[in-house]
Write a protein that holds these residues in place. Structure first.
Motif, PDB file in Angstrom:
ATOM      1  N   GLY A  45      -8.725  -1.879  -4.063  1.00 64.31           N
ATOM      2  CA  GLY A  45      -9.187  -2.417  -2.777  1.00 64.31           C
ATOM      3  C   GLY A  45      -9.882  -3.758  -2.926  1.00 64.31           C
ATOM      4  N   GLY A  67     -16.813  -3.347   3.966  1.00 66.65           N
ATOM      5  CA  GLY A  67     -16.477  -3.748   2.604  1.00 66.65           C
ATOM      6  C   GLY A  67     -17.668  -4.363   1.887  1.00 66.65           C
ATOM      7  N   PRO A 125     -12.048  -0.682   1.969  1.00 65.49           N
ATOM      8  CA  PRO A 125     -11.325   0.550   1.638  1.00 65.49           C
ATOM      9  C   PRO A 125      -9.815   0.270   1.562  1.00 65.49           C
ATOM     10  N   ILE A 126      -9.163   0.854   0.555  1.00 68.17           N
ATOM     11  CA  ILE A 126      -7.740   0.560   0.318  1.00 68.17           C
ATOM     12  C   ILE A 126      -6.912   0.822   1.575  1.00 68.17           C
ATOM     13  N   ILE A 143      -6.852  -2.308   3.861  1.00 69.71           N
ATOM     14  CA  ILE A 143      -6.716  -3.646   3.280  1.00 69.71           C
ATOM     15  C   ILE A 143      -5.689  -4.509   4.040  1.00 69.71           C
ATOM     16  N   SER A 155     -14.112  -6.564  -1.365  1.00 68.77           N
ATOM     17  CA  SER A 155     -13.406  -5.284  -1.385  1.00 68.77           C
ATOM     18  C   SER A 155     -13.554  -4.611  -0.030  1.00 68.77           C
ATOM     19  N   ILE A 176       0.840  -1.209   0.000  1.00 66.51           N
ATOM     20  CA  ILE A 176       0.000   0.000   0.000  1.00 66.51           C
ATOM     21  C   ILE A 176       0.875   1.259   0.000  1.00 66.51           C
TER      22      ILE A 176
END
Ligand SMILES: Cc1cc2nc3c(=O)[nH]c(=O)nc-3n(C[C@H](O)[C@H](O)[C@H](O)COP(=O)(O)OP(=O)(O)OC[C@H]3O[C@@H](n4cnc5c(N)ncnc54)[C@H](O)[C@@H]3O)c2cc1C
Length: 468
Positions: free
Chosen positions: A384, A421, A351-352, A355, A349, A234
């Motif tokens: 994500g 997610g 949120p990035i 992750i 998925s 990330i």
């Protein structure tokens, strides 16, 4: 043949009808061989007029219709039930490119066009159609639209929904809606195409679409970077986005275990990095100027990340063959895990920003319950989106391991919910997640979906038993 099939035969002719069991088999079973249906007939119309004729007969006789494109869907959405009463409507004969407008940057294609052929047609006109996914040699554009497919270009170009400008749809009563407009601005009320995109065939049959094209980048370059953890992946994403902005067109992560599966099941695989590391990231940069410019861009990203101790090792492709070798590592994971045996798949998925925390928390919970399972974690990190799959211990027979599937999925999906997610990032719900979604989607959202379904398909003939 039944009376219904006789009437349909009169619309589509002999070339458009399959009724013997052996001929229907490829359409009746899904790609993962998890769902086996028994269609009344497989109907293959060659035009929108024929699709409309078939749907009218189905509406009159209250016969269920299951649309199907390339049959690469992973949720059983394009497979009939086993009652022998449902029509499987395959769009594969509707495969014409109707028009390309390079100035408007649009391509108008029929639903049965194979995705790779749409890419090729765009390329022949000097344009890029950016939707790209592992099944692109078989998946159809109608299927891509109906599942709102994602793939490897979402970071820069969005999902299939973001690439669609207009649709032609045969509605559940057989009427044809011609919404084939190639406009980037059209604020004249509800944007109806978005109801059909991602509807998995439950509201109507998409027969054609106007899709966006983009200028062909002068160069696309791929690099592979080894990192120690998802956190570092990330951090690398942040550097790549800051330095490269829109030029960053792909950012995929896969674990060393994923790589080991690809090496095992694709013996010709060459791994670009000599030493193995916990995680790998594939970075793709597209540059409007030149290959040199793309190379300096990607090298600069990797240099900053190496200096910061984020990237442990990296290689940038020197030629097209190396680009393909690198992407094959990522794209062969799905196939490799299929050869390895049964695994419990999750397309999720979060949120990035969360992750890495999600992977750590969920891995820990799974290992507490099932210490010997093998995590097959990879995905479109820049979106994500993780394919968070769980393979059984090698010594445990697949059927014994699969008895744990529901429990494993509960752990994963509950964890996804805690991280705000989605339990289906890009594969849809189909029949696989139809019940599961009821646990996670707010009741009001489900109710609104039911109202849309009732308004557009009041007889309930369009792909019953899927999505809701
Ligand atoms: C190896 C592999 C890799 C994959 N990678 C990705 C990936 O990276 N990203 C991703 O998003 N997906 C991926 N998928 C899943 C799959 O390829 C996509 O969901 C794809 O969009 C399905 O297209 P299809 O033509 O095969 O649809 P099908 O499987 O035939 O149908 C899918 C659904 O759409 C409906 N449908 C199909 N055509 C129509 C139509 N014309 N009108 C109305 N409804 C219709 C069907 O009823 C069904 O519900 C992958 C699959 C495989 C096997």
């Amino acid at each position: 043949m039944s009376v219904i099939v006789d009437r349909i035969a009169a619309v589509v002719g002999a070339a458009g009808l399959v009724t013997e069991a052996a001929g229907m088999e490829p359409y009746a079973i899904d790609w993962r061989k998890r769902y086996a249906g028994r269609p009344l007939a497989v109907v293959r119309p060659a035009s929108v007029r024929e699709v409309a004729g078939v749907i009218k007969i189905c509406a009159e006789t209250r016969t269920a219709v299951v649309p199907q494109g390339g049959n690469t869907g992973l949720q059983g959405g394009g497979i009939t039930d086993a009652s022998g009463t449902q029509i499987l409507l395959s769009t594969t004969r509707m495969n014409r490119v109707r028009a390309i407008d390079p100035v408007n940057n649009t391509i108008t294609v029929e639903a049965g066009c194979v995705l790779a052929e749409v890419q090729r047609a765009a390329e022949a006109a000097g344009r890029l159609f950016p939707l790209s996914l592992g099944a692109e040699g078989s998946a159809n554009i109608g299927g891509n639209l109906s599942t709102n497919a994602g793939g490897t270009g979402v970071l820069r170009y969005g999902n299939t929904r973001d690439l669609a400008l207009g649709l032609e749809v045969v509605l559940a009563d057989g009427e044809v809606w011609d919404g084939l407009r190639g406009l980037r601005k059209d604020n004249t009320g509800y944007d109806l195409k978005h109801l059909f995109i991602g509807a998995e065939g439950t509201l109507g049959v998409i027969t054609a679409a106007v899709m966006k094209l983009y200028p062909m980048p002068a160069a696309r370059l791929t690099g592979i970077a080894a990192v120690g953890s998802p956190e570092d992946a990330i951090r690398l994403l942040e550097i790549a986005q800051r330095q490269s902005g829109d030029a960053l067109t792909g950012f995929e992560m896969f674990s060393d275990f994923c790589l080991s599966l690809v090496v095992k099941h694709f013996p010709a695989t060459r791994t670009p990095l000599r030493v193995r590391h916990p995680q790998y990231v594939l970075i793709e940069i597209s540059d409007a100027r030149s290959e040199e410019s793309a190379r300096s861009e990607i090298e600069s990203v990797l240099a900053e990340a190496m200096e910061a101790g984020i990237v442990l090792d990296a290689v940038v492709a020197q030629n097209l063959a190396q680009v393909e070798t690198m992407w094959a590592l990522r794209e062969n994971i799905t196939e490799a895990q299929r050869h390895e045996g049964q695994n419990v798949k999750h397309d999720v998925s979060v949120p990035i920003s969360r992750i890495a925390e999600f992977i750590a928390a969920t891995d820990a919970e799974i290992r507490r319950a099932h210490p010997d399972v093998r995590m097959v974690t990879f995905g479109h990190l820049g979106d994500g989106n993780l394919h968070y799959n769980v393979a059984g211990p090698q010594e445990v027979p697949p059927d014994v391991f699969m008895r744990e599937a529901a429990g494993l999925t509960r752990i994963v999906h509950d964890s996804v919910a805690r991280f705000n997610g989605s339990i289906s990032a890009e594969h849809g719900l189909g029949q696989a997640k139809r019940e599961e979604i009821r646990r996670y989607k707010p009741a009001l959202e489900l109710e609104l979906m039911r109202r849309v379904k009732a308004a557009l398909d009041p007889l309930g003939i369009m792909n019953p038993g899927k999505v809701i």
